[in-house]
Design a protein around this motif. Structure first.
Motif, short mmCIF file in Angstrom:
data_model
loop_
_atom_site.label_atom_id
_atom_site.label_comp_id
_atom_site.label_asym_id
_atom_site.label_seq_id
_atom_site.Cartn_x
_atom_site.Cartn_y
_atom_site.Cartn_z
N ALA A 26 2.90 -33.98 -14.68
CA ALA A 26 2.49 -33.02 -15.71
C ALA A 26 1.01 -33.19 -16.04
N GLY A 27 0.53 -34.43 -16.07
CA GLY A 27 -0.89 -34.67 -16.33
C GLY A 27 -1.79 -34.13 -15.24
N ARG A 28 -1.34 -34.24 -13.98
CA ARG A 28 -2.15 -33.71 -12.87
C ARG A 28 -2.23 -32.19 -12.91
N ILE A 29 -1.10 -31.53 -13.27
CA ILE A 29 -1.11 -30.08 -13.38
C ILE A 29 -2.03 -29.64 -14.52
N ALA A 30 -1.94 -30.33 -15.66
CA ALA A 30 -2.79 -30.00 -16.80
C ALA A 30 -4.27 -30.22 -16.46
N HIS A 31 -4.57 -31.29 -15.75
CA HIS A 31 -5.95 -31.57 -15.35
C HIS A 31 -6.47 -30.49 -14.39
N TYR A 32 -5.63 -30.05 -13.46
CA TYR A 32 -6.02 -29.00 -12.52
C TYR A 32 -6.37 -27.71 -13.28
N LEU A 33 -5.60 -27.39 -14.30
CA LEU A 33 -5.83 -26.17 -15.06
C LEU A 33 -7.00 -26.29 -16.04
N GLY A 34 -7.52 -27.50 -16.19
CA GLY A 34 -8.64 -27.70 -17.11
C GLY A 34 -8.23 -27.83 -18.56
N LEU A 35 -6.97 -28.19 -18.81
CA LEU A 35 -6.50 -28.36 -20.17
C LEU A 35 -6.94 -29.72 -20.71
N PRO A 36 -7.31 -29.78 -21.99
CA PRO A 36 -7.56 -31.10 -22.59
C PRO A 36 -6.28 -31.90 -22.65
N ILE A 37 -6.35 -33.15 -22.24
CA ILE A 37 -5.14 -33.96 -22.11
C ILE A 37 -5.16 -35.08 -23.13
N GLY A 38 -4.16 -35.10 -23.96
CA GLY A 38 -3.97 -36.20 -24.89
C GLY A 38 -2.79 -37.04 -24.42
N ARG A 39 -1.68 -36.87 -25.08
CA ARG A 39 -0.47 -37.59 -24.71
C ARG A 39 0.54 -36.60 -24.14
N ILE A 40 1.09 -36.90 -22.98
CA ILE A 40 2.07 -36.03 -22.34
C ILE A 40 3.43 -36.72 -22.37
N LEU A 41 4.37 -36.06 -23.00
CA LEU A 41 5.73 -36.60 -23.10
C LEU A 41 6.68 -35.66 -22.37
N VAL A 42 7.40 -36.20 -21.40
CA VAL A 42 8.42 -35.44 -20.68
C VAL A 42 9.71 -36.23 -20.79
N ASN A 43 10.74 -35.60 -21.30
CA ASN A 43 12.03 -36.27 -21.38
C ASN A 43 13.13 -35.40 -20.82
N PHE A 44 14.27 -36.01 -20.60
CA PHE A 44 15.43 -35.32 -20.04
C PHE A 44 16.51 -35.24 -21.11
N SER A 45 17.20 -34.09 -21.13
CA SER A 45 18.23 -33.88 -22.14
C SER A 45 19.39 -33.13 -21.52
N SER A 46 20.60 -33.66 -21.72
CA SER A 46 21.79 -33.00 -21.21
C SER A 46 22.22 -31.84 -22.09
N SER A 47 21.72 -31.77 -23.33
CA SER A 47 22.09 -30.70 -24.26
C SER A 47 21.18 -29.48 -24.14
N LEU A 48 20.19 -29.54 -23.27
CA LEU A 48 19.26 -28.42 -23.10
C LEU A 48 20.00 -27.23 -22.51
N PRO A 49 19.92 -26.04 -23.13
CA PRO A 49 20.68 -24.89 -22.63
C PRO A 49 20.03 -24.19 -21.44
N CYS A 50 18.90 -24.69 -20.98
CA CYS A 50 18.16 -24.07 -19.87
C CYS A 50 17.52 -25.20 -19.06
N PRO A 51 16.97 -24.89 -17.89
CA PRO A 51 16.38 -25.96 -17.07
C PRO A 51 15.21 -26.68 -17.71
N ALA A 52 14.34 -25.96 -18.48
CA ALA A 52 13.15 -26.62 -19.04
C ALA A 52 12.66 -25.88 -20.27
N GLN A 53 11.99 -26.62 -21.14
CA GLN A 53 11.36 -26.06 -22.34
C GLN A 53 10.06 -26.80 -22.60
#
Length: 320
Positions: free
Chosen positions: A66-93
């Motif tokens: 996620a950090g590499r994608i954000a860096h490629y797009l030129g987004l300012p990067i602070g803290r990137i949190l990615v977690n997994f959830s079985s209760s998510l009603p869709c693939p990603a949010q």
């Protein structure tokens, strides 16, 4: 934002049902991003940057991706949190905010099958990119189509086309006439665009930046890309462009003659690639720029007109 529901078992829509919205999205990107900004994305995110090591900690690997994608797009990067959830009603949010911290949630099933994670993260982080630039459509579906289009057009969304897969599995059926082989087909994809639309956007991008994008694609995706490339190239080889093929030129002249027989104010004749209309007593032809899809209008019956698109500055010669 939400990703669409999982398509691994649902019927996958094919063809170009969202093509009008895709072209509008490409036009909006050219209107809101200057040419200098667009040129920053001339080289797509390389495969090495989306690789997820199978033996490493999946959470750390996904956060780094996620950090590499954000860096490629030129987004300012602070803290990137990615977690997994079985209760998510869709693939990603993704959680949209103006802060430099990003929170992305993925469905638990991707913890054990990371093949489509690059495509999902590309879509979600481009949501952040567009949100910060205030590039959006009021309609939710059109906004998701814009996000898929932007991810692909800006060089991080090519894994979305690779995510389209058709699998074949054979099984034996023992009937009255003996055993027979039954072939089962299943397909899966991510995103809101159809596989053909992803390929079309990728083709438009490759023509803009003169990039050999097919080397990054799977065999299935490569065939779709070639189909999209033929359509994208055809858009710049149809009348009123001067380099159009002779039989398209004759068809254009016939349609122009037919429309000219009814010179009524407001009269309009719409065709697939252009339309004739009367404006202030003069017949004009309206067509799309082959690069940015901006509507262009020129007076008819001109032997040669040199035109610079006001949106993307693409230069072309027309015979109207």
């Amino acid at each position: 934002m939400k990703q669409p529901t999982d398509h691994s078992t649902a019927k996958i829509v094919r063809g170009y049902p969202h093509l009008s919205s895709v072209k509008t999205s490409i036009k909006l990107l050219h209107q809101r991003l200057p040419q200098q900004k667009l040129s920053m994305y001339a080289a797509s995110l390389p495969p090495a940057d989306i690789f997820i090591h199978p033996s490493a900690d999946i959470v750390i690997e996904v956060q780094q991706l996620a950090g590499r994608i954000a860096h490629y797009l030129g987004l300012p990067i602070g803290r990137i949190l990615v977690n997994f959830s079985s209760s998510l009603p869709c693939p990603a949010q993704v959680e949209l905010s103006s802060a430099d911290d990003y929170l992305v949630r993925l469905h638990e099933r991707y913890r054990f099958d990371s093949q489509d994670i690059p495509a999902l993260l590309a879509h979600e982080i481009v949501h952040i990119f567009l949100y910060r630039l205030k590039i959006a459509f009021p309609n939710v579906l059109e906004n998701e189509i814009l996000t898929d289009t932007a991810a692909t057009y800006l060089g991080v969304g090519w894994p979305c086309l690779n995510a389209f897969r058709i699998s074949v599995q054979d099984s034996l059926d023992f009937g009255y006439v003996g055993p027979r082989t039954i072939r089962h087909f299943s397909a899966s994809k991510v995103g809101y665009l159809t596989p053909e639309e992803f390929a079309y956007v990728l083709a438009k991008r490759s023509l803009l930046f003169n990039e050999r994008i097919d080397r990054l694609l799977t065999l299935q995706a490569r065939e779709l890309y070639r189909q999209g490339l033929r359509i994208a190239r055809r858009e710049g080889a149809r009348p009123p462009f001067a380099r159009s093929l002779i039989w398209w030129r004759w068809l254009y002249l016939g349609r122009r003659w037919w429309t000219k027989r009814s010179p009524q104010t407001g009269k309009r004749s719409q065709f697939a690639d252009y339309r004739f209309e009367w404006v202030d007593g003069e017949m004009k032809v309206t067509f799309d720029c082959p690069v940015c899809c901006q509507k262009l209008r020129l007076p008819t019956e001109r032997r040669q007109i040199h035109l610079d698109c006001p949106t993307c500055q693409h230069s072309c010669s027309c015979r109207t």
